[in-house]
Design a protein around this motif. Structure first.
Motif, PDB file in Angstrom:
ATOM      1  N   VAL A  56       0.830  -1.212   0.000  1.00 43.65           N
ATOM      2  CA  VAL A  56       0.000   0.000   0.000  1.00 43.65           C
ATOM      3  C   VAL A  56       0.862   1.258   0.000  1.00 43.65           C
ATOM      4  O   VAL A  56       0.465   2.291  -0.549  1.00 43.65           O
TER       5      VAL A  56
ATOM      6  N   ARG B   4      -6.739  -5.564   4.115  1.00 41.87           N
ATOM      7  CA  ARG B   4      -6.252  -4.616   3.113  1.00 41.87           C
ATOM      8  C   ARG B   4      -7.132  -3.367   3.076  1.00 41.87           C
ATOM      9  O   ARG B   4      -6.622  -2.246   2.950  1.00 41.87           O
TER      10      ARG B   4
ATOM     11  N   GLU C 234      -5.618   0.306   3.673  1.00 42.47           N
ATOM     12  CA  GLU C 234      -5.718   1.335   2.635  1.00 42.47           C
ATOM     13  C   GLU C 234      -6.464   2.566   3.145  1.00 42.47           C
ATOM     14  O   GLU C 234      -6.083   3.705   2.844  1.00 42.47           O
ATOM     15  N   ASP C 235      -7.538   2.353   3.916  1.00 39.12           N
ATOM     16  CA  ASP C 235      -8.285   3.473   4.499  1.00 39.12           C
ATOM     17  C   ASP C 235      -7.369   4.355   5.336  1.00 39.12           C
ATOM     18  O   ASP C 235      -7.406   5.587   5.246  1.00 39.12           O
TER      19      ASP C 235
ATOM     20  N   PHE D 266      -4.078   4.641   5.204  1.00 38.22           N
ATOM     21  CA  PHE D 266      -3.038   5.291   4.404  1.00 38.22           C
ATOM     22  C   PHE D 266      -3.602   6.435   3.558  1.00 38.22           C
ATOM     23  O   PHE D 266      -2.866   7.343   3.149  1.00 38.22           O
ATOM     24  N   ALA D 267      -4.918   6.412   3.312  1.00 32.27           N
ATOM     25  CA  ALA D 267      -5.552   7.498   2.548  1.00 32.27           C
ATOM     26  C   ALA D 267      -5.393   8.843   3.239  1.00 32.27           C
ATOM     27  O   ALA D 267      -5.561   9.896   2.605  1.00 32.27           O
TER      28      ALA D 267
END
Length: 271
Positions: A40, A231, A235-236, A238-239
């Motif tokens: 990611v 995942r 990802e949320d 890291f957004a």
């Protein structure tokens, strides 16, 4: 390292603001979870001996010297010689010759061993085995004792910090001493994703509540290490690197601070 927010520590090394926490990820699951985080875009991974996942984390980071690695010495291993021995075992589990950051996990004030442990850490840094050294869950009195006794301030103090427990006074002490603040449990264990302030900002920005809270940490200049296993959640989180909150939105989250908001143990009586 990829283009993401960085902080310069008091030893002039740059550390990624957003890292991947591995607390409660077991040794078997760690390679996959850490592998997803690296895919990611995370460039910092945080572990500790008490997590019992250093082997799995080390496996995921094999031949990845570009990723910042933090580990911690547990309470039962405090003391000058004890800490050095425990760190050697940690390096063996990780399959490494060094780590980017080594932390004393808790001060354990009743033991009165954190100063001797800190002296060992200073030597480990001089040897290059721990490139940066710091502490976790230390309070003002203990931080000042380390600095007064050794002239060497921790690069980082990793503490519980989230919108309902913002540690403002301790953060001022950190600023005075040149210590970077790193937030553990930065999402408050997701207990307030439905809070009206967080929910409204999520609706306004089109971002997840988790990303909103992590972004709040980043814009306050805090290092932070959210943990996630799937995942989607990784990802949320890291957004948070992809957008900004307005001053007004930041103020609404600031207003959530609560003196009774601590969720984890108190450093004065935990060991």
């Amino acid at each position: 390292m990829t283009d993401q927010p960085m902080i310069t520590l008091n030893d002039d090394r740059q550390i990624p603001q957003l890292g991947f926490g591995t607390y409660k990820i077991d040794d078997e699951a760690a390679p996959n979870a850490v592998g997803i985080a690296l895919d990611v875009g995370y460039q910092l991974v945080d572990t500790g001996s008490i997590y019992e996942n250093e082997r799995g984390v080390g496996k995921a980071l094999q031949d990845r010297g570009d990723v910042w690695l933090t580990t911690k010495i547990w309470n039962s291993d405090q003391g000058y010689e004890e800490a050095k021995t425990a760190f050697g075992h940690a390096l063996n589990r990780l399959g490494r010759e060094d780590v980017d950051l080594l932390l004393i996990h808790w001060p354990c004030p009743d033991k009165q061993l954190y100063l001797e442990t800190w002296k060992a850490f200073i030597e480990l840094r001089e040897e290059g085995r721990a490139k940066s050294i710091g502490v976790s869950n230390f309070e003002e009195t203990q931080l000042r004792e380390l600095v007064d006794a050794t002239g060497f301030a921790p690069a980082v103090n990793q503490v519980e910090l989230h919108p309902r427990f913002q540690q403002r006074e301790l953060r001022q002490v950190h600023e005075e001493l040149g210590i970077a603040t790193q937030s553990w449990s930065p999402l408050g264990r997701a207990d307030y994703f439905d809070d009206p302030a967080i929910a409204s900002i999520a609706e306004e920005t089109g971002q997840s509540p988790a990303a909103i809270i992590i972004r709040w940490h980043l814009q306050h200049g805090l290092l932070t290490i959210p943990k996630a296993s799937s995942r989607g959640h990784i990802e949320d989180n890291f957004a948070a690197t992809t957008f900004e909150l307005s001053d007004e939105q930041m103020a609404r989250i600031d207003a959530l601070d609560d003196e009774g908001g601590r969720m984890g143990p108190h450093p004065a009586n935990f060991c």
